[in-house]
Scaffold this active site. Structure first.
Site: not given
Ligand SMILES: NC(=O)c1ccc[n+]([C@@H]2O[C@H](COP(=O)([O-])OP(=O)(O)OC[C@H]3O[C@@H](n4cnc5c(N)ncnc54)[C@H](O)[C@@H]3O)[C@@H](O)[C@H]2O)c1
Ligand SMILES: [Zn+2]
Length: 379
Positions: A127, A149, A191, A242, A252, A256, A260, A263, A267, A280
């Site tokens: 929990r 999130k 971003e 942010k 959200e 918020r 987007n 986006h 998307h 992305h």
């Molecule tokens: N929670 C939220 O508010 C929110 C907002 C935006 C996106 N997201 C989510 O985030 C995800 C995308 O995140 P991302 O773009 O960070 O991708 P990711 O976590 O897949 O990382 C991208 C790649 O980089 C590698 N990597 C990460 N850090 C590294 C480092 N310092 N050195 C070497 N390699 C490294 C990872 O292994 C991966 O292969 C999506 O699933 C998306 O839905 C969430």
């Molecule tokens: Zn984004």
């Protein structure tokens, strides 16, 4: 590095507070920062992906162990596919099988994938366990590690299972970006450019502050090579922006939506491109061009601003188009987008440098023209 040398941004929400510490080199302080916040903690459950584990896992584990914590490490495969209930199940098995207790900590070391996955596990295991986000991608630093999130994907769609769960501690160390693949780094800059385009429309504006959009233009050479102090300063501003949004809209429901920008079409492009087609951030960059195109057609946005945005997009190594899909193929995804409320798409459109507005009821032909612009092959 003392805590005084790190920048701090704090978000207070009805469901919990989040303290974000930002400083190049702060990973080495992770153990101390954690035990200062949770003096009674004994065990840290460190969750990462294989690429991040190779690059930064040992340093993170050593920093935690140096503060007297027992560190257990779990590594998931890198990539979006790890944001799954199956992976959540494996993490529960690992933690509960290892006698995780209520005073234990979950440390999410990675990009948005690890952050969302480990955050969801922390939110739900026993929990709710203390959660520390240690973002390692630029996208995670400026976006996903801030705001609470968490969640995983489902066959029915992305991010459909999750929870809002504020990480009480986020440790942002921009030095970790040095090992990030260039394409992932560029995707994060999309971003950042987005924040530059929307800054003035966000809540709690600070009139005396240096505006981000011209700042990115001036410092671009330093930023693309991750020079300091430029990089940390810009990341800090984005986190601050942010935070201003999350403070007034933690669940959200309102402002918020401004985040987007880019986006809606983004998307759709991301979905149509499929796995490996567009990151992305790349899709967001193209989506911002589409949105700016719509705004220009509607005479809401001067063409000079469209060109400023595109110059930044190019400077930070991002694409301006994704050739292939037709507007007709993109529409179903845009309609399905979260921002489609009561059937009417809400477009976040640029109107002046650093300003956007939400516009409803944009003529479909205008949208089609902008989509055609970003999906046709370069002339
Ligand atoms: N929670 C939220 O508010 C929110 C907002 C935006 C996106 N997201 C989510 O985030 C995800 C995308 O995140 P991302 O773009 O960070 O991708 P990711 O976590 O897949 O990382 C991208 C790649 O980089 C590698 N990597 C990460 N850090 C590294 C480092 N310092 N050195 C070497 N390699 C490294 C990872 O292994 C991966 O292969 C999506 O699933 C998306 O839905 C969430
Ligand atoms: Zn984004």
């Amino acid at each position: 590095m003392s805590q005084a040398e790190m920048d701090a941004v704090t978000i207070e929400t009805p469901t919990g507070d989040s303290r974000i510490l930002i400083g190049a080199g702060s990973l080495a302080e992770l153990g101390r920062l954690v035990t200062e916040r949770w003096p009674g903690a004994r065990t840290a459950w460190l969750i990462s992906d294989d690429a991040v584990q190779r690059a930064h896992g040992p340093a993170a584990a050593a920093a935690l162990a140096a503060a007297g914590l027992t560190v257990n490490v779990f590594t998931v495969p890198a990539g979006e596919a790890s944001k799954s209930l199956a992976e959540v199940g494996r993490l529960y098995d690992w933690m509960l099988g290892g006698n995780a207790g209520r005073s234990d900590l979950v440390v999410a070391l990675g990009g948005g994938v690890v952050g969302d996955l480990a955050g969801f596990v922390a939110a739900t295991c026993l929990r709710g366990l203390a959660l520390i986000q240690v973002p390692t991608t630029l996208l995670a630093m400026v976006d996903s590690s801030v705001g609470g999130k968490t969640g995983v994907n489902h066959a029915a769609g992305k991010n459909l299972i999750g929870a809002f769960y504020q990480p009480p501690l986020v440790v942002v160390d921009p030095a970790l970006l040095g090992t990030l693949p260039p394409r992932e780094l560029a995707a994060g800059w999309a971003e950042v450019i987005k924040y530059g385009m929307i800054e003035g429309a966000l809540p709690d504006p600070r009139p005396g502050e240096r505006p981000l959009l011209p700042w990115l233009e001036t410092d671009a050479d330093d930023l693309v090579r991750l020079a300091e102090p430029a990089t940390t300063a810009v990341i800090r501003r984005c986190i601050d922006l942010k935070a201003r949004v999350v403070r007034v809209d933690p669940l959200e429901q309102g402002p918020r939506a401004l985040l987007n920008y880019g986006h809606t079409a983004g998307h759709a492009l991301e979905a149509v491109a499929g796995y490996g087609g567009l990151l992305h951030g790349e899709a967001v960059a193209i989506g911002m061009r589409a949105a700016a195109g719509i705004a220009a057609t509607l005479d809401l946005c001067p063409s000079a601003l469209v060109e400023r945005q595109q110059a930044l997009v190019r400077r930070f190594g991002l694409p301006e188009r994704f050739a292939g899909p037709t507007p007709a193929e993109l529409w179903p995804y845009m309609r399905r987008d979260k921002k489609a409320t009561a059937g009417a798409l809400r477009w976040v459109l640029p109107t002046a440098p650093g300003h956007v507005e939400i516009v409803r009821g944009v003529d479909e032909a205008v949208v089609d023209r902008a989509l055609a612009l970003v999906t046709t092959r370069d002339a």
